[in-house]
Write an enzyme that holds these catalytic residues in place. Structure first.
Site, short mmCIF file in Angstrom:
data_model
loop_
_atom_site.label_atom_id
_atom_site.label_comp_id
_atom_site.label_asym_id
_atom_site.label_seq_id
_atom_site.Cartn_x
_atom_site.Cartn_y
_atom_site.Cartn_z
N ASN A 210 0.95 -1.05 -0.06
CA ASN A 210 0.11 0.05 0.03
C ASN A 210 0.99 1.20 -0.05
O ASN A 210 2.18 1.14 0.16
CB ASN A 210 -1.06 -0.08 1.26
CG ASN A 210 -0.29 -0.24 2.59
OD1 ASN A 210 0.38 0.88 3.00
ND2 ASN A 210 -0.41 -1.23 3.13
N PRO A 306 -2.66 -12.09 10.56
CA PRO A 306 -2.83 -11.91 11.95
C PRO A 306 -3.15 -10.12 12.22
O PRO A 306 -2.40 -9.41 11.54
CB PRO A 306 -1.63 -12.31 12.79
CG PRO A 306 -0.71 -12.32 11.86
CD PRO A 306 -1.10 -12.69 10.43
N VAL A 309 -2.25 -5.50 16.21
CA VAL A 309 -2.44 -4.56 17.57
C VAL A 309 -3.31 -5.30 18.48
O VAL A 309 -3.39 -5.04 19.68
CB VAL A 309 -3.01 -3.14 17.04
CG1 VAL A 309 -4.27 -3.28 16.30
CG2 VAL A 309 -2.83 -2.10 18.20
N LYS A 338 -13.59 -0.13 16.03
CA LYS A 338 -12.08 -0.68 16.15
C LYS A 338 -11.73 -0.47 17.30
O LYS A 338 -11.16 -1.72 17.83
CB LYS A 338 -11.36 0.08 15.08
CG LYS A 338 -11.15 -0.65 13.85
CD LYS A 338 -10.17 0.07 12.49
CE LYS A 338 -10.84 -0.19 11.49
NZ LYS A 338 -10.38 0.49 10.31
O1 C5P Z 1 -8.70 -3.20 11.12
P1 C5P Z 1 -7.80 -1.93 10.42
O2 C5P Z 1 -6.66 -2.28 9.57
O3 C5P Z 1 -8.29 -1.00 9.77
O4 C5P Z 1 -7.04 -1.17 11.84
C1 C5P Z 1 -6.28 -0.32 11.65
C2 C5P Z 1 -5.21 -0.76 12.79
O5 C5P Z 1 -4.96 -1.69 13.20
C3 C5P Z 1 -3.91 0.10 12.81
O6 C5P Z 1 -3.64 0.61 14.21
C4 C5P Z 1 -3.21 -0.85 12.38
O7 C5P Z 1 -1.67 -0.68 12.53
C5 C5P Z 1 -3.58 -2.00 13.07
N1 C5P Z 1 -3.57 -3.34 12.49
C6 C5P Z 1 -2.64 -4.30 12.58
N2 C5P Z 1 -2.68 -5.41 12.27
C7 C5P Z 1 -3.23 -5.73 10.99
C8 C5P Z 1 -4.19 -4.63 10.69
C9 C5P Z 1 -4.00 -3.62 11.27
O8 C5P Z 1 -2.10 -4.21 13.88
N3 C5P Z 1 -3.27 -7.06 10.63
#
Ligand code: C5P
Length: 398
Positions: A210, A306, A309, A338
């Site tokens: 990305n 996985p 966070v 979230k």
């Molecule tokens: O679920 P989403 O990707 O929108 O959530 C964003 C948050 O979750 C960010 O803080 C991102 O760094 C973290 N994240 C993560 N591992 C993932 C996906 C997102 O730590 N696989």
């Protein structure tokens, strides 16, 4: 030597013989990594030329409030917003008087009114002018407004007199400015931050990724280090240099980042997930380069990565865990969902559809949401924003 890496210093030069030392000051600030823009008053230009400061700072010098050409390049409000700190050196008695009374009758005084960055003054004047009750009376309102006075020093003066009124030496000013960025709010704390994109390999030459630049996570790492923390930055592939005083662990894929994060977060005080982690990866990694064939469509099966966070938030003992929510619609609702789903302590929401903000840009505007309240941060540089966020996040720590 304490650092000013990536700090944006707006140097105001007013009319006084000490202005010649400010040329050296620009060099000292840049040696420490600062970006410097110079604003000169009319009187300053009687002592030094804008060309000198342009050559030393690497940027055109700003001199006029009402110059359409200069305003088109970087308007005075933009310049006021740009600055992480304003340093006026030398600050003449007249400039201090105008600042004390809130005047905005030239570019520098207007910038001082408009900026939200802290202001420091390095007074320089004849000892009689410094000791005059009128000048001394101006110090009180300046201090009350949080304006920092650096000096003046005591000693022999260019006018032949001896006494207080010498501008501090450039090196001392640079050191004082660098110290002003150190808050000590996180001293003794261990902070782990993820940043940048991840790359999910398809075959030896291709990957899914990305547009994340990593700038926000790196700025947070730097701000946490400035606040005195031991900082571990777990970074996906970015073009950014490792901030000073930060331990960077380089990773490529989400699974690498997951493994490094869980290892580093045990134990840590604060975990900030600023990385744009790929939610999915190709189910199968092809060990040979995928070949073109006759078909017009090809399917790629993806499997879920996985959630880093969310897994950190399950640890025991659990660090204060903070995530980001980059959203393009219903920003706050999605961010709140979230926060709950991942069991975070706070989430930083940003609207990625806003022009010039967020992904890959230097500026950002966010809302920090926790279980009790929401706090908005207007558009500002990622460096400034990171500092403000770290100051707030430090309050969550016991
Ligand atoms: O679920 P989403 O990707 O929108 O959530 C964003 C948050 O979750 C960010 O803080 C991102 O760094 C973290 N994240 C993560 N591992 C993932 C996906 C997102 O730590 N696989």
């Amino acid at each position: 030597m304490s650092s000013l890496t990536n700090k944006r210093i707006l140097l105001g030069v007013t009319g006084g013989i000490a202005a010649y030392k400010s040329a050296e000051l620009v060099r000292r600030l840049r040696e420490r990594g600062a970006e410097v823009r110079v604003v000169m008053t009319e009187a300053a230009q009687k002592f030094m030329t804008p060309l000198t400061f342009q050559a030393l700072s690497g940027h055109p010098v700003h001199t006029d409030l009402l110059d359409p050409a200069a305003e088109a390049a970087m308007g005075h409000i933009e310049l006021a917003r740009w600055a992480d700190r304003v340093l006026v050196a030398p600050a003449s008695a007249d400039f201090m008087a105008r600042l004390a009374s809130g005047r905005g009758d030239d570019l520098l005084s207007t910038l001082c009114l408009a900026t939200r960055a802290p202001i420091s003054l390095a007074p320089a004047m004849n000892q009689g002018m410094w000791q005059n009750p009128a000048t001394q009376a101006n110090l009180e309102p300046l201090r009350r407004r949080g304006i920092q006075l650096l000096g003046p020093g005591d000693g022999s003066q260019a006018c032949g007199e001896v006494g207080p009124g010498r501008m501090l030496e450039p090196e001392a000013l640079a050191t004082a400015l660098a110290a002003g960025f150190e808050t000590g709010l996180l001293s003794g704390r261990r902070v782990v931050i993820t940043a940048g994109p991840t790359r999910e390999a398809i075959d030896p030459v291709r990957y899914l990724s990305n547009h994340s630049s990593g700038k926000m996570g790196y700025a947070l790492a730097e701000a946490a280090a400035e606040a005195g923390a031991e900082v571990i930055l777990i970074s996906g592939p970015t073009a950014l240099p490792a901030p000073e005083r930060v331990t960077r662990i380089d990773v490529i894929s989400a699974r690498d980042m997951h493994e490094a994060s869980l290892a580093q977060a045990q134990p840590c005080d604060l975990f900030i997930a600023a990385a744009a982690v790929a939610d999915y990866r190709p189910q199968q990694y092809l060990s040979q380069k995928m070949k073109k064939a006759g078909e017009t469509q090809r399917e790629l099966t993806l499997v879920k990565n996985p959630d880093i966070v969310a897994d950190v938030a399950q640890l025991f003992p659990k660090p204060i865990t903070v995530g980001f929510a980059a959203e393009s619609e219903q920003v706050l609702e999605h961010a709140r969902a979230k926060l709950e789903r991942k069991r975070l302590d706070a989430i930083i929401a940003n609207d990625i559809t806003r022009d010039g903000l967020g992904f890959n840009s230097d500026d950002n505007a966010v809302v920090l949401i926790d279980r009790e309240r929401e706090q908005s941060y207007e558009p500002m540089s990622k460096t400034q924003l990171a500092r403000a966020l770290i100051e707030q996040l430090a309050r969550y720590l016991p």
